[in-house]
Design a protein around this motif. Structure first.
Motif, PDB file in Angstrom:
ATOM      1  N   ARG A 231      -6.480  89.485 -56.885  1.00 13.62           N
ATOM      2  CA  ARG A 231      -5.142  89.251 -56.341  1.00 13.62           C
ATOM      3  C   ARG A 231      -4.555  88.032 -57.035  1.00 13.62           C
ATOM      4  O   ARG A 231      -5.285  87.273 -57.690  1.00 13.62           O
ATOM      5  CB  ARG A 231      -5.223  89.008 -54.828  1.00 13.62           C
ATOM      6  CG  ARG A 231      -5.764  90.184 -54.019  1.00 13.62           C
ATOM      7  CD  ARG A 231      -5.904  89.797 -52.544  1.00 13.62           C
ATOM      8  NE  ARG A 231      -6.923  88.775 -52.349  1.00 13.62           N
ATOM      9  CZ  ARG A 231      -6.866  87.819 -51.414  1.00 13.62           C
ATOM     10  NH1 ARG A 231      -5.812  87.730 -50.617  1.00 13.62           N
ATOM     11  NH2 ARG A 231      -7.848  86.935 -51.298  1.00 13.62           N
TER      12      ARG A 231
ATOM     13  N   CYS B 273      -8.801  85.307 -61.451  1.00 14.07           N
ATOM     14  CA  CYS B 273      -8.278  86.137 -60.360  1.00 14.07           C
ATOM     15  C   CYS B 273      -7.336  87.191 -60.918  1.00 14.07           C
ATOM     16  O   CYS B 273      -7.095  87.256 -62.125  1.00 14.07           O
ATOM     17  CB  CYS B 273      -7.523  85.270 -59.352  1.00 14.07           C
ATOM     18  SG  CYS B 273      -8.476  83.919 -58.659  1.00 14.07           S
TER      19      CYS B 273
ATOM     20  N   GLU C  29      -7.862  80.742 -49.819  1.00 15.73           N
ATOM     21  CA  GLU C  29      -8.984  81.434 -49.198  1.00 15.73           C
ATOM     22  C   GLU C  29     -10.318  81.086 -49.855  1.00 15.73           C
ATOM     23  O   GLU C  29     -11.380  81.415 -49.312  1.00 15.73           O
ATOM     24  CB  GLU C  29      -8.735  82.937 -49.224  1.00 15.73           C
ATOM     25  CG  GLU C  29      -7.528  83.360 -48.396  1.00 15.73           C
ATOM     26  CD  GLU C  29      -7.279  84.858 -48.430  1.00 15.73           C
ATOM     27  OE1 GLU C  29      -8.233  85.618 -48.693  1.00 15.73           O
ATOM     28  OE2 GLU C  29      -6.131  85.275 -48.189  1.00 15.73           O
TER      29      GLU C  29
ATOM     30  N   GLU D 299      -2.621  83.557 -53.872  1.00 14.87           N
ATOM     31  CA  GLU D 299      -3.135  84.166 -52.652  1.00 14.87           C
ATOM     32  C   GLU D 299      -4.621  83.857 -52.481  1.00 14.87           C
ATOM     33  O   GLU D 299      -5.093  83.584 -51.370  1.00 14.87           O
ATOM     34  CB  GLU D 299      -2.930  85.684 -52.679  1.00 14.87           C
ATOM     35  CG  GLU D 299      -1.476  86.122 -52.655  1.00 14.87           C
ATOM     36  CD  GLU D 299      -1.339  87.633 -52.675  1.00 14.87           C
ATOM     37  OE1 GLU D 299      -2.332  88.333 -52.349  1.00 14.87           O
ATOM     38  OE2 GLU D 299      -0.248  88.121 -53.019  1.00 14.87           O
ATOM     39  N   VAL D 300      -5.345  83.897 -53.572  1.00 15.34           N
ATOM     40  CA  VAL D 300      -6.792  83.678 -53.515  1.00 15.34           C
ATOM     41  C   VAL D 300      -7.135  82.211 -53.258  1.00 15.34           C
ATOM     42  O   VAL D 300      -8.049  81.900 -52.484  1.00 15.34           O
ATOM     43  CB  VAL D 300      -7.454  84.136 -54.833  1.00 15.34           C
ATOM     44  CG1 VAL D 300      -8.945  83.794 -54.849  1.00 15.34           C
ATOM     45  CG2 VAL D 300      -7.271  85.628 -55.033  1.00 15.34           C
TER      46      VAL D 300
ATOM     47  N   TRP E 238     -11.438  91.433 -53.724  1.00 10.55           N
ATOM     48  CA  TRP E 238     -10.836  90.309 -53.008  1.00 10.55           C
ATOM     49  C   TRP E 238     -10.265  89.288 -53.979  1.00 10.55           C
ATOM     50  O   TRP E 238      -9.197  88.709 -53.743  1.00 10.55           O
ATOM     51  CB  TRP E 238     -11.898  89.662 -52.120  1.00 10.55           C
ATOM     52  CG  TRP E 238     -11.448  88.452 -51.380  1.00 10.55           C
ATOM     53  CD1 TRP E 238     -10.539  88.393 -50.356  1.00 10.55           C
ATOM     54  CD2 TRP E 238     -11.882  87.102 -51.603  1.00 10.55           C
ATOM     55  NE1 TRP E 238     -10.387  87.087 -49.930  1.00 10.55           N
ATOM     56  CE2 TRP E 238     -11.201  86.278 -50.681  1.00 10.55           C
ATOM     57  CE3 TRP E 238     -12.788  86.522 -52.492  1.00 10.55           C
ATOM     58  CZ2 TRP E 238     -11.384  84.899 -50.624  1.00 10.55           C
ATOM     59  CZ3 TRP E 238     -12.987  85.153 -52.434  1.00 10.55           C
ATOM     60  CH2 TRP E 238     -12.284  84.352 -51.504  1.00 10.55           C
TER      61      TRP E 238
ATOM     62  N   TRP F 147       0.966  74.281 -55.680  1.00  7.22           N
ATOM     63  CA  TRP F 147      -0.144  75.229 -55.708  1.00  7.22           C
ATOM     64  C   TRP F 147      -1.511  74.550 -55.696  1.00  7.22           C
ATOM     65  O   TRP F 147      -2.491  75.114 -56.163  1.00  7.22           O
ATOM     66  CB  TRP F 147      -0.018  76.137 -56.924  1.00  7.22           C
ATOM     67  CG  TRP F 147       1.197  77.034 -56.847  1.00  7.22           C
ATOM     68  CD1 TRP F 147       1.933  77.336 -55.735  1.00  7.22           C
ATOM     69  CD2 TRP F 147       1.803  77.743 -57.932  1.00  7.22           C
ATOM     70  NE1 TRP F 147       2.952  78.182 -56.043  1.00  7.22           N
ATOM     71  CE2 TRP F 147       2.911  78.457 -57.395  1.00  7.22           C
ATOM     72  CE3 TRP F 147       1.532  77.843 -59.295  1.00  7.22           C
ATOM     73  CZ2 TRP F 147       3.730  79.260 -58.183  1.00  7.22           C
ATOM     74  CZ3 TRP F 147       2.348  78.643 -60.076  1.00  7.22           C
ATOM     75  CH2 TRP F 147       3.431  79.344 -59.532  1.00  7.22           C
TER      76      TRP F 147
END
Length: 219
Positions: free
Chosen positions: A16, A93, A24, A20-21, A13, A193
């Motif tokens: 990435r 990540c 989340e 994207e991470v 998970w 970001w």
């Protein structure tokens, strides 16, 4: 899910791109066990850094002894010292070698508040305990020796865990320029970001990038 499978799934998970991470990660919990006891922080604000594609990243100009951890496997902690007084923590990540990471900017102490308060006696309220990247690491007792720690392994001192709330936050996630990072336009807006839980009282105060003033040479 068996423990080994859970670790594999968590690492996949995180493997990435940071952009994207990062959103989340909001609502996830970073927990540390120490001789003082347990402190856990629910993440409420983060920033993504995209390695060689990002002038604001420590890895923009390549691998160095300082940023070595960023080039490793996802799920490890990258800790660096800044301004000669503070530590900041990042979750590595992306795929191995890409050096993308997410800076942990702020959070809510949900366990061990009394320990965090002892570590941060200047905090005026529970909301201030981990509001800001240096405050977050101080509350958790994270320092240079935690650089490279695996956050998703089993029975580790520092662990990162997803929780049910993370999947329910989509409608409350805001995004904007990173703190103190300039972009092509000089104001950071080219790289929106930074991600935070809108309305959460533990989110830090935004400060735009201010270019350094160079002293004029003596005539």
């Amino acid at each position: 899910m068996p423990a080994g499978a859970a670790v594999t799934a968590m690492r996949a998970w995180l493997a990435r791109p940071a952009i994207e991470v990062a959103p989340e990660l909001l609502g996830c919990v970073l927990r540390r066990e120490s001789d003082d006891g347990v402190v856990a922080v629910r993440l409420t604000e983060v920033e993504a850094y995209m390695g060689s594609d990002d002038p604001g990243s420590h890895a923009y100009r390549g691998r160095t002894p300082r940023n070595e951890v960023m080039f490793g496997a996802a799920g490890h902690l990258y800790v660096y010292f800044t301004y000669g007084m503070h530590f900041c923590a990042n979750v590595v990540c992306g795929e191995f070698g890409t050096a993308t990471a997410v800076l942990l900017r702020a959070g809510e102490v949900i366990e061990g508040a009394e320990i965090a308060q002892r570590r941060r006696p200047a905090a005026r309220s529970p909301h201030d305990l981990a509001r800001g990247p240096a405050r977050l690491t101080t509350s958790l007792g994270i320092a240079r020796e935690h650089n490279g720690v695996d956050l998703v392994g089993e029975a580790n001192e520092l662990t990162l865990r997803r929780c049910a709330e993370s999947a329910e936050l989509a409608g409350r996630i805001a995004t904007g320029p990173r703190v103190g990072v300039a972009g092509p336009g000089g104001d950071g807006t080219h790289y929106p970001w930074r991600y935070w839980i809108e309305g959460d009282p533990t989110v830090s105060v935004y400060r735009a990038h201010k270019p350094r003033r160079h002293r004029r040479a003596a005539q």
